[in-house]
Design a protein around this motif. Structure first.
Motif, PDB file in Angstrom:
ATOM      1  N   ALA A  48       0.823  -1.204   0.000  1.00 35.52           N
ATOM      2  CA  ALA A  48       0.000   0.000   0.000  1.00 35.52           C
ATOM      3  C   ALA A  48       0.859   1.257   0.000  1.00 35.52           C
ATOM      4  O   ALA A  48       0.564   2.227  -0.725  1.00 35.52           O
ATOM      5  CB  ALA A  48      -0.928  -0.006   1.213  1.00 35.52           C
ATOM      6  N   VAL A  49       1.930   1.266   0.789  1.00 34.51           N
ATOM      7  CA  VAL A  49       2.832   2.420   0.823  1.00 34.51           C
ATOM      8  C   VAL A  49       3.502   2.615  -0.537  1.00 34.51           C
ATOM      9  O   VAL A  49       3.598   3.737  -1.054  1.00 34.51           O
ATOM     10  CB  VAL A  49       3.878   2.252   1.936  1.00 34.51           C
ATOM     11  CG1 VAL A  49       4.949   3.328   1.830  1.00 34.51           C
ATOM     12  CG2 VAL A  49       3.206   2.294   3.305  1.00 34.51           C
ATOM     13  N   PHE A  50       3.942   1.534  -1.137  1.00 32.10           N
ATOM     14  CA  PHE A  50       4.562   1.624  -2.468  1.00 32.10           C
ATOM     15  C   PHE A  50       3.584   2.180  -3.491  1.00 32.10           C
ATOM     16  O   PHE A  50       3.936   3.046  -4.303  1.00 32.10           O
ATOM     17  CB  PHE A  50       5.056   0.242  -2.907  1.00 32.10           C
ATOM     18  CG  PHE A  50       5.515   0.198  -4.338  1.00 32.10           C
ATOM     19  CD1 PHE A  50       6.765   0.692  -4.703  1.00 32.10           C
ATOM     20  CD2 PHE A  50       4.692  -0.325  -5.326  1.00 32.10           C
ATOM     21  CE1 PHE A  50       7.181   0.660  -6.027  1.00 32.10           C
ATOM     22  CE2 PHE A  50       5.097  -0.365  -6.641  1.00 32.10           C
ATOM     23  CZ  PHE A  50       6.350   0.131  -6.999  1.00 32.10           C
ATOM     24  N   CYS A  51       2.335   1.704  -3.461  1.00 32.84           N
ATOM     25  CA  CYS A  51       1.332   2.179  -4.418  1.00 32.84           C
ATOM     26  C   CYS A  51       1.035   3.660  -4.198  1.00 32.84           C
ATOM     27  O   CYS A  51       0.856   4.415  -5.164  1.00 32.84           O
ATOM     28  CB  CYS A  51       0.047   1.361  -4.283  1.00 32.84           C
ATOM     29  SG  CYS A  51       0.214  -0.349  -4.850  1.00 32.84           S
ATOM     30  N   ALA A  52       0.967   4.082  -2.934  1.00 27.64           N
ATOM     31  CA  ALA A  52       0.707   5.494  -2.654  1.00 27.64           C
ATOM     32  C   ALA A  52       1.845   6.375  -3.167  1.00 27.64           C
ATOM     33  O   ALA A  52       1.598   7.430  -3.780  1.00 27.64           O
ATOM     34  CB  ALA A  52       0.519   5.699  -1.153  1.00 27.64           C
ATOM     35  N   LEU A  53       3.094   5.952  -2.956  1.00 30.02           N
ATOM     36  CA  LEU A  53       4.236   6.728  -3.450  1.00 30.02           C
ATOM     37  C   LEU A  53       4.259   6.779  -4.969  1.00 30.02           C
ATOM     38  O   LEU A  53       4.518   7.837  -5.570  1.00 30.02           O
ATOM     39  CB  LEU A  53       5.540   6.133  -2.911  1.00 30.02           C
ATOM     40  CG  LEU A  53       5.773   6.259  -1.401  1.00 30.02           C
ATOM     41  CD1 LEU A  53       7.059   5.542  -0.997  1.00 30.02           C
ATOM     42  CD2 LEU A  53       5.845   7.732  -1.001  1.00 30.02           C
ATOM     43  N   ALA A  54       3.976   5.633  -5.617  1.00 32.69           N
ATOM     44  CA  ALA A  54       3.956   5.615  -7.078  1.00 32.69           C
ATOM     45  C   ALA A  54       2.854   6.517  -7.621  1.00 32.69           C
ATOM     46  O   ALA A  54       3.052   7.244  -8.615  1.00 32.69           O
ATOM     47  CB  ALA A  54       3.755   4.180  -7.572  1.00 32.69           C
ATOM     48  N   LEU A  55       1.695   6.509  -6.980  1.00 36.64           N
ATOM     49  CA  LEU A  55       0.581   7.334  -7.434  1.00 36.64           C
ATOM     50  C   LEU A  55       0.901   8.821  -7.272  1.00 36.64           C
ATOM     51  O   LEU A  55       0.645   9.626  -8.182  1.00 36.64           O
ATOM     52  CB  LEU A  55      -0.668   6.975  -6.635  1.00 36.64           C
ATOM     53  CG  LEU A  55      -2.010   7.465  -7.169  1.00 36.64           C
ATOM     54  CD1 LEU A  55      -2.247   6.950  -8.577  1.00 36.64           C
ATOM     55  CD2 LEU A  55      -3.129   7.022  -6.253  1.00 36.64           C
ATOM     56  N   VAL A  56       1.481   9.186  -6.131  1.00 39.08           N
ATOM     57  CA  VAL A  56       1.848  10.590  -5.910  1.00 39.08           C
ATOM     58  C   VAL A  56       2.896  11.042  -6.914  1.00 39.08           C
ATOM     59  O   VAL A  56       2.842  12.159  -7.451  1.00 39.08           O
ATOM     60  CB  VAL A  56       2.347  10.778  -4.463  1.00 39.08           C
ATOM     61  CG1 VAL A  56       2.969  12.161  -4.283  1.00 39.08           C
ATOM     62  CG2 VAL A  56       1.204  10.580  -3.482  1.00 39.08           C
ATOM     63  N   THR A  57       3.855  10.173  -7.222  1.00 37.91           N
ATOM     64  CA  THR A  57       4.892  10.519  -8.201  1.00 37.91           C
ATOM     65  C   THR A  57       4.292  10.774  -9.574  1.00 37.91           C
ATOM     66  O   THR A  57       4.648  11.761 -10.259  1.00 37.91           O
ATOM     67  CB  THR A  57       5.928   9.387  -8.281  1.00 37.91           C
ATOM     68  OG1 THR A  57       6.500   9.174  -6.991  1.00 37.91           O
ATOM     69  CG2 THR A  57       7.033   9.742  -9.263  1.00 37.91           C
ATOM     70  N   LEU A  58       3.381   9.918 -10.017  1.00 37.06           N
ATOM     71  CA  LEU A  58       2.720  10.100 -11.309  1.00 37.06           C
ATOM     72  C   LEU A  58       1.939  11.408 -11.356  1.00 37.06           C
ATOM     73  O   LEU A  58       2.006  12.156 -12.343  1.00 37.06           O
ATOM     74  CB  LEU A  58       1.783   8.927 -11.590  1.00 37.06           C
ATOM     75  CG  LEU A  58       2.413   7.618 -12.061  1.00 37.06           C
ATOM     76  CD1 LEU A  58       1.358   6.530 -12.146  1.00 37.06           C
ATOM     77  CD2 LEU A  58       3.085   7.795 -13.420  1.00 37.06           C
ATOM     78  N   VAL A  59       1.211  11.682 -10.290  1.00 32.83           N
ATOM     79  CA  VAL A  59       0.369  12.883 -10.278  1.00 32.83           C
ATOM     80  C   VAL A  59       1.222  14.144 -10.290  1.00 32.83           C
ATOM     81  O   VAL A  59       0.968  15.085 -11.061  1.00 32.83           O
ATOM     82  CB  VAL A  59      -0.556  12.856  -9.055  1.00 32.83           C
ATOM     83  CG1 VAL A  59      -1.284  14.187  -8.897  1.00 32.83           C
ATOM     84  CG2 VAL A  59      -1.560  11.720  -9.176  1.00 32.83           C
ATOM     85  N   VAL A  60       2.249  14.195  -9.440  1.00 38.12           N
ATOM     86  CA  VAL A  60       3.105  15.390  -9.382  1.00 38.12           C
ATOM     87  C   VAL A  60       3.818  15.612 -10.706  1.00 38.12           C
ATOM     88  O   VAL A  60       3.886  16.737 -11.216  1.00 38.12           O
ATOM     89  CB  VAL A  60       4.115  15.252  -8.222  1.00 38.12           C
ATOM     90  CG1 VAL A  60       5.128  16.387  -8.266  1.00 38.12           C
ATOM     91  CG2 VAL A  60       3.385  15.256  -6.887  1.00 38.12           C
ATOM     92  N   ALA A  61       4.331  14.535 -11.309  1.00 35.11           N
ATOM     93  CA  ALA A  61       5.010  14.678 -12.605  1.00 35.11           C
ATOM     94  C   ALA A  61       4.043  15.160 -13.675  1.00 35.11           C
ATOM     95  O   ALA A  61       4.412  15.968 -14.550  1.00 35.11           O
ATOM     96  CB  ALA A  61       5.635  13.347 -13.012  1.00 35.11           C
ATOM     97  N   GLY A  62       2.793  14.718 -13.626  1.00 38.51           N
ATOM     98  CA  GLY A  62       1.825  15.150 -14.616  1.00 38.51           C
ATOM     99  C   GLY A  62       1.369  16.574 -14.430  1.00 38.51           C
ATOM    100  O   GLY A  62       1.078  17.273 -15.418  1.00 38.51           O
ATOM    101  N   LEU A  63       1.329  17.048 -13.193  1.00 31.26           N
ATOM    102  CA  LEU A  63       0.896  18.421 -12.943  1.00 31.26           C
ATOM    103  C   LEU A  63       1.874  19.452 -13.490  1.00 31.26           C
ATOM    104  O   LEU A  63       1.506  20.621 -13.686  1.00 31.26           O
ATOM    105  CB  LEU A  63       0.699  18.637 -11.432  1.00 31.26           C
ATOM    106  CG  LEU A  63      -0.497  17.923 -10.798  1.00 31.26           C
ATOM    107  CD1 LEU A  63      -0.502  18.117  -9.298  1.00 31.26           C
ATOM    108  CD2 LEU A  63      -1.802  18.425 -11.410  1.00 31.26           C
ATOM    109  N   LEU A  64       3.109  19.062 -13.727  1.00 36.63           N
ATOM    110  CA  LEU A  64       4.115  19.984 -14.261  1.00 36.63           C
ATOM    111  C   LEU A  64       4.015  20.139 -15.773  1.00 36.63           C
ATOM    112  O   LEU A  64       4.796  20.892 -16.363  1.00 36.63           O
ATOM    113  CB  LEU A  64       5.518  19.491 -13.880  1.00 36.63           C
ATOM    114  CG  LEU A  64       5.788  19.348 -12.368  1.00 36.63           C
ATOM    115  CD1 LEU A  64       7.181  18.788 -12.125  1.00 36.63           C
ATOM    116  CD2 LEU A  64       5.627  20.701 -11.667  1.00 36.63           C
ATOM    117  N   ARG A  65       3.064  19.441 -16.418  1.00 35.48           N
ATOM    118  CA  ARG A  65       2.929  19.487 -17.866  1.00 35.48           C
ATOM    119  C   ARG A  65       1.556  20.055 -18.243  1.00 35.48           C
ATOM    120  O   ARG A  65       0.644  20.137 -17.425  1.00 35.48           O
ATOM    121  CB  ARG A  65       3.094  18.073 -18.456  1.00 35.48           C
ATOM    122  CG  ARG A  65       4.480  17.470 -18.211  1.00 35.48           C
ATOM    123  CD  ARG A  65       4.488  15.979 -18.497  1.00 35.48           C
ATOM    124  NE  ARG A  65       5.823  15.412 -18.352  1.00 35.48           N
ATOM    125  CZ  ARG A  65       6.645  15.142 -19.362  1.00 35.48           C
ATOM    126  NH1 ARG A  65       6.234  15.370 -20.608  1.00 35.48           N
ATOM    127  NH2 ARG A  65       7.839  14.645 -19.154  1.00 35.48           N
TER     128      ARG A  65
END
Length: 586
Positions: free
Chosen positions: A344-361
């Motif tokens: 669950a922790v890994f999935c939460a970190l992966a999801l946050v990484t995807l979202v933050v990277a996408g918000l910069l575009r």
């Protein structure tokens, strides 16, 4: 002893009567609301019909008046309801406003297709549940059951959205391998993939509950006695399974509701002419007669399934227990292992990484020279058919979906608390509304508001308050029975003081924790409505919409659905982890 049993039976009959009355009231209200759809839509139904028939954007008042007279709209909503209900026993459900064809033959044909598909899904559900619980049943009946281990894989599979699993099955086994038809309804082979998409998650739910309930049953004294008397393991296992099933059968009703709601998306993905697809097309076109009749058929399907489940449970309990002396046990908790928390922790970190990277575009930038590009350093998730960056659309879609889920959750909490404080007055309404699929409510809402993000939010709010109302009512009942409440009342405390200083502090923290744990599930429901085209509209990015608009390019560019699919899987994992945490802490 007989007096206690008689009181228990009377209480059980009272509960059943109250629940039945609540179902009747809620069903009558639903039918009335469906009949009022033409007047609640906010648009002139005659204008909608004329535009659908002739694409005339500027009809004359005489034309509109003629259509109103033809459809009987001038007579008012309740006359319209009485005529519609009166025609059903005669086999007349009206005619389609768009096609002009009789509604009942079309709905009957679609109903037969949907029932066939759901029967196939039920077979898959039973098979998956049997596979998941077979090892526990075999070892427990032979007194060889050791330390139980959490069914993590089954729990993750149970939370997988049905529309996402359907897309995956259609792509892999329908398009890539060509083993089964990926579209249409041409024979028994067309039923395999839809039945798997609906039945596998439902079977994982039931199988997981069985797998967690059987060990406690096999440690009961009667099992040891039967073993000592030399009864066969098969006989013991059969009776243990019967007892566990009697307690878990009420959990099948939400599973049937999930089958009804999930069938709409599955029928759309596989292009199946079923009842859900008919209702979806009618809601989007605001063709009310087919939508009204299809809604009635879907509701009746859920009611009949619930009655069959209750009859089967009473048969399993036997004459000694069927009058309410034995209540169904609480659904067993799914224990969490440390590995589950790490996932669950890994999935939460992966999801946050995807979202933050996408918000910069930029999610709306169109580059026609970069259409359907595969993943690269410039576009980590590739591009869509218009050349838009999929990572950007995924990130911004997450922000909008999460914000909407928070707003929906806040409204649901307030509604649930208010209705939960009403106690028995709202018990029947809570029970009935909890059995309505959010997709069905979304179809009705879309018929009123049209496809929109606010329509999808209203649909989720209309059914999302039920778990909070049930929890609040139970906690309030428990709190009112405590000694300090009685002491405060004896000291002259009024209702406002009790509510502010005792009841709300006891109820609100638990309800808020429940809401936080249910937030990923709310995101998934909103995504499913977006996938059906009932939520956010283009060009605004939204996860379900991303999956829907890129589905036609699965064979040519499978990476276009990989991003939103992976994001939904990550949210599913978080939903499972939150549910397990909530049950363990309960």
């Amino acid at each position: 002893m007989s007096s206690v049993t008689s009181d228990d039976s009377a209480d059980a009959r009272t509960v059943r009567w109250r629940a039945g009355a609540g179902r009747v009231v809620a069903g009558t209200t639903l039918l009335t609301a469906v009949a009022l759809l033409p007047w609640l839509s906010g648009t002139d139904p005659a204008l909608t019909v004329l535009r659908a028939r002739s694409a005339d954007q500027d009809p004359t008042p005489a034309q509109l008046a003629a259509v109103r007279e033809q459809l009987g709209l001038d007579e008012g909503p309740f006359t319209h309801l009485a005529r519609w209900l009166g025609g059903l026993p005669r086999g007349d459900a009206g005619t389609s406003w768009v096609s002009g064809e009789p509604v009942l033959p079309e709905v009957t044909s679609a109903f037969a297709v949907s029932v066939t598909m759901m029967l196939g899904a039920l077979v898959v559900t039973i098979a998956v549940a049997a596979l998941i619980s077979a090892r526990t049943l075999y070892l427990g009946s032979r007194r060889a059951l050791g330390q139980r281990r959490a069914g993590t894989g089954a729990a993750f599979l149970a939370a997988l959205p049905k529309f996402l699993l359907a897309s995956l099955l259609a792509t892999v086994f329908g398009v890539w391998l060509g083993w089964f038809p990926s579209s249409g309804w041409a024979g028994p082979g067309s039923m395999v993939l839809p039945a798997l998409a609906l039945g596998v998650p439902s079977g994982a739910v039931i199988g997981g509950l069985l797998d967690q309930s059987l060990p406690a049953t096999f440690h009961e004294p009667w099992v040891r006695t039967w073993h000592a008397c030399g009864l066969s393991p098969g006989h013991i296992g059969l009776h243990a399974l019967r007892g566990v099933l009697a307690g878990l059968l009420p959990q099948l009703l939400p599973t049937v509701v999930a089958l009804v709601g999930g069938a709409v998306a599955v029928e759309k993905i596989f292009n199946i002419p079923g009842l859900g697809r008919l209702a979806l097309d009618a809601a989007i076109a605001q063709d009310f007669p087919p939508l009204q009749t299809a809604t009635l058929a879907l509701v009746l399907l859920g009611v009949v399934a619930g009655l069959l489940i209750q009859a089967l449970r009473r048969a399993l309990l036997g004459p000694a227990l069927r009058d309410g002396a034995l209540s169904a046990p609480h659904p067993p908790a799914l224990p969490r292992r440390r590995s589950t928390r790490r996932v669950a922790v890994f999935c939460a970190l992966a999801l946050v990484t995807l979202v933050v990277a996408g918000l910069l575009r930029d999610p709306l930038h169109v580059d026609t020279a970069a259409r359907l590009l595969p993943p690269s350093a410039a576009h980590p998730l590739g591009t869509d058919a218009l050349g838009r960056d999929l990572l950007a659309r995924l990130g911004h879609g997450a922000l909008r979906t999460a914000g909407l889920a928070l707003a929906v959750t806040a409204v649901s909490i307030v509604t649930g608390l208010l209705l939960g404080m009403a106690g028995q007055v709202s018990a029947g309404l809570t029970e009935v509304m909890s059995t309505l699929p959010a997709v069905l409510v979304g179809l009705l809402t879309t018929a009123v508001t049209g496809p929109s993000v606010w329509g999808a939010a209203c649909a989720v709010c209309l059914v999302g308050w039920t778990p909070y109302a049930a929890q609040a009512a139970a906690l309030l009942e428990q709190e009112r029975a405590t000694g300090h409440i009685l002491a405060s009342i004896s000291c002259g405390a009024d209702s406002a003081h009790l509510l502010r200083h005792h009841l709300l502090p006891a109820v609100l923290p638990a309800v808020l924790r429940n809401a936080v744990l249910r937030l990923p599930t709310t995101v998934l429901v909103l995504a499913s409505l977006g996938f059906l085209g009932l939520g956010e509209q283009p060009p605004t990015p939204e996860w379900g919409r991303l999956l829907s608009e890129n589905q036609p390019y699965l064979e040519l560019a499978p990476w276009t659905v990989l991003g939103p699919a992976c994001a939904l899987v990550l949210v599913s994992v978080l939903a499972v982890s939150g549910t397990a945490s909530g049950r363990r802490g309960a």
